[in-house]
Write an enzyme that holds these catalytic residues in place. Structure first.
Site, PDB file in Angstrom:
ATOM      1  N   TYR A 103     -10.025 135.287  27.125  1.00  0.00           N
ATOM      2  CA  TYR A 103      -8.717 135.459  26.482  1.00  0.00           C
ATOM      3  C   TYR A 103      -8.756 135.080  25.001  1.00  0.00           C
ATOM      4  O   TYR A 103      -8.127 135.714  24.172  1.00  0.00           O
ATOM      5  CB  TYR A 103      -7.661 134.608  27.199  1.00  0.00           C
ATOM      6  N   ARG A 159       6.924 135.784  40.947  1.00  0.00           N
ATOM      7  CA  ARG A 159       7.939 136.827  40.787  1.00  0.00           C
ATOM      8  C   ARG A 159       8.342 137.545  42.066  1.00  0.00           C
ATOM      9  O   ARG A 159       9.349 138.239  42.088  1.00  0.00           O
ATOM     10  CB  ARG A 159       7.440 137.864  39.765  1.00  0.00           C
ATOM     11  N   ARG A 195      13.678 131.691  36.397  1.00  0.00           N
ATOM     12  CA  ARG A 195      13.051 132.174  35.157  1.00  0.00           C
ATOM     13  C   ARG A 195      14.110 132.739  34.206  1.00  0.00           C
ATOM     14  O   ARG A 195      14.037 132.549  32.997  1.00  0.00           O
ATOM     15  CB  ARG A 195      11.990 133.237  35.466  1.00  0.00           C
ATOM     16  N   ASP A 213       0.316 127.699  33.529  1.00  0.00           N
ATOM     17  CA  ASP A 213      -0.464 128.883  33.182  1.00  0.00           C
ATOM     18  C   ASP A 213      -1.887 128.468  32.862  1.00  0.00           C
ATOM     19  O   ASP A 213      -2.110 127.346  32.406  1.00  0.00           O
ATOM     20  CB  ASP A 213       0.155 129.594  31.978  1.00  0.00           C
ATOM     21  N   ARG A 263      -0.678 131.803  43.381  1.00  0.00           N
ATOM     22  CA  ARG A 263       0.550 132.330  42.791  1.00  0.00           C
ATOM     23  C   ARG A 263       1.709 132.313  43.789  1.00  0.00           C
ATOM     24  O   ARG A 263       2.573 133.196  43.774  1.00  0.00           O
ATOM     25  CB  ARG A 263       0.319 133.763  42.271  1.00  0.00           C
TER      26      ARG A 263
END
Length: 363
Positions: free
Chosen positions: A154, A32, A41, A78, A28
């Site tokens: 998921y 963010r 973003r 993703d 990652r």
């Protein structure tokens, strides 16, 4: 034609070849915690707006390389792109994480599952080609996917989960349905990774983020067996170059021996593992990746440097007494936190390079 690689240290470490220092990249690493990522973003309007736009995906993949002396780039995407392409309707609500419009919990839903047309994932392969070109040989590019089991979690839960109740209930009550989901996922993931390699990925990683939630015995049957099925189908070479394959199971140190035999070149470890013991245990069968606790990055820089040295010292000098090499790729034991101060990452990266050089000199 793609530019020749100027820094192949990461690929060499993955293949257990001599390196001048220990290469480092971070799970990652484009994310963010970087203000420049947040700006891009905002321009893209949403996470999927970012991930499905080739130019934005290229921009954010390269952002951490402008700040830090990292030894690899990883595709910005993703893990849930594959089930999304299966028509399950992926969306991201702010602060809520991923959600699927359709869940896969009954016979009809399982029967309807199929390996998606890879054309539906063209945006990913376009991003890979674009990033590879923009890197211009600076460092290698890693492609990735979620593992069959992690994707199934998921798909059955409909999103993230605290207790994995739905997916484990299905696994125990209807193992036949679970196996069918996992077979479709494995074959889809293998095609997906091969298409990334053809588009320009120079290494690929399988994230089994939720393998560690399974009981012993269940992990082997429902997670590892299907990671093995993926790895058996993924290219080991492309255009005359070896393509290293990395398998990372969070919480998987307990099953290190079995994971090391699954067909990957590199096994990723989380921070609960002792790297020195893991190195002795795998005995040169695979390279290792990891394994600093991501929360170390909230400590002051001196403490970060100390913990980095501790991880490197645990692995030791990669050159063995017999003259051979054991590969180590430095990484976190899981993804970097969005709250991490960016300047703290500089301390980590610089210390990995400096201390690993000292270790090779026997200092």
């Amino acid at each position: 034609m793609n530019a020749p690689l100027q820094n192949d240290t990461f690929l060499r470490a993955c293949l257990r070849q001599p390196t001048d220092y220990t290469p480092v990249w971070l799970m990652r690493q484009a994310g963010r915690y970087l203000p420049e990522y947040r700006d891009t973003r905002a321009k893209a309007g949403s996470f999927m707006g970012l991930a499905t736009n080739r130019d934005y995906a290229t921009e954010v993949t390269l952002q951490p390389l402008e700040r830090y002396q990292l030894d690899a780039a990883i595709l910005f995407s993703d893990i849930l792109t594959v089930p999304d392409a299966m028509g399950l309707g992926l969306s991201f609500a702010i602060g809520e994480g991923p959600k699927f419009a359709q869940v896969v919990r009954d016979e009809a839903a399982v029967a309807a599952l199929a390996v998606p047309d890879m054309d539906k994932l063209r945006y990913v392969f376009d991003a890979v080609s674009s990033i590879r070109k923009a890197l211009n040989g600076r460092v290698p590019l890693i492609g990735f996917s979620g593992s069959p089991w992690t994707l199934a979690c998921y798909m059955v839960e409909g999103g993230g989960s605290d207790d994995y109740r739905q997916v484990k209930s299905l696994m125990y009550a209807r193992p036949d349905l679970m196996h069918r989901i996992l077979q479709v996922n494995a074959d889809a993931v293998a095609q997906y990774l091969n298409a990334q390699i053809e588009a320009g990925a120079q290494a690929v990683m399988l994230f089994d983020s939720w393998g560690g939630v399974l009981a012993d015995g269940m992990f082997q049957r429902f997670s590892l067996e299907y990671s093995r099925r993926v790895l058996a189908q993924v290219k080991t070479e492309h255009e005359g170059q070896r393509i290293p394959r990395i398998l990372f199971t969070k919480g998987g140190a307990l099953w290190l021996d079995e994971i090391a035999d699954a067909g990957a070149d590199v096994v990723g470890l989380d921070w609960t593992a002792n790297l020195g013991r893991a190195r002795a245990q795998v005995g040169g069968r695979v390279a290792l990746q990891g394994n600093l606790d991501p929360n170390v990055l909230f400590a002051p820089p001196d403490a970060i440097r100390e913990q980095v040295r501790s991880v490197l010292d645990s692995f030791g000098n990669p050159q063995r007494a017999d003259g051979g090499w054991d590969g180590h790729v430095f990484n976190l034991g899981h993804g970097i936190s969005q709250h991490t101060p960016p300047e703290h990452v500089t301390a980590l990266v610089d210390e990995v390079h400096a201390h690993s050089r000292r270790l090779r000199q026997g200092a």
